[in-house]
Design a protein around this motif. Structure first.
Motif, PDB file in Angstrom:
ATOM      1  N   ASP A 109      50.491  14.651-147.035  1.00  0.00           N
ATOM      2  CA  ASP A 109      50.134  15.107-148.231  1.00  0.00           C
ATOM      3  C   ASP A 109      49.536  16.582-148.338  1.00  0.00           C
ATOM      4  O   ASP A 109      50.027  17.439-148.921  1.00  0.00           O
ATOM      5  N   LEU A 116      51.184  19.998-149.565  1.00  0.00           N
ATOM      6  CA  LEU A 116      50.024  20.885-150.591  1.00  0.00           C
ATOM      7  C   LEU A 116      50.186  22.326-150.299  1.00  0.00           C
ATOM      8  O   LEU A 116      50.631  23.193-151.007  1.00  0.00           O
ATOM      9  N   LYS A 163      51.627  13.532-159.066  1.00  0.00           N
ATOM     10  CA  LYS A 163      52.667  13.325-158.035  1.00  0.00           C
ATOM     11  C   LYS A 163      53.546  12.349-158.341  1.00  0.00           C
ATOM     12  O   LYS A 163      53.277  11.082-158.833  1.00  0.00           O
ATOM     13  N   THR A 175      57.807  10.984-157.655  1.00  0.00           N
ATOM     14  CA  THR A 175      58.735  10.941-156.776  1.00  0.00           C
ATOM     15  C   THR A 175      60.200  11.040-157.354  1.00  0.00           C
ATOM     16  O   THR A 175      60.421  10.677-158.362  1.00  0.00           O
TER      17      THR A 175
END
Length: 53
Positions: A26, A30, A50, A52
């Protein structure tokens, strides 16, 4: 303002480092997202939900 920046060599090291297991996945994504969004305010990007695809 705008007097501090990463050199191309340091930027290359940063982006290459995100491709290995040095960072949590993550965090690596980022860092890449912030870079590719043109240096937008990091907190604003981190606060996005976040999802998907």
């Amino acid at each position: 303002m705008g007097e501090r920046f990463l050199t191309f060599d340091k930027l290359s090291v940063l982006l290459k480092t995100t491709q290995f297991d040095f960072f949590n996945l993550d965090v690596a994504e980022l860092i890449q997202l912030i870079f590719f969004c043109g240096g937008q305010r990091p907190y604003g990007i981190m606060a996005l939900p976040k999802t998907t695809l």
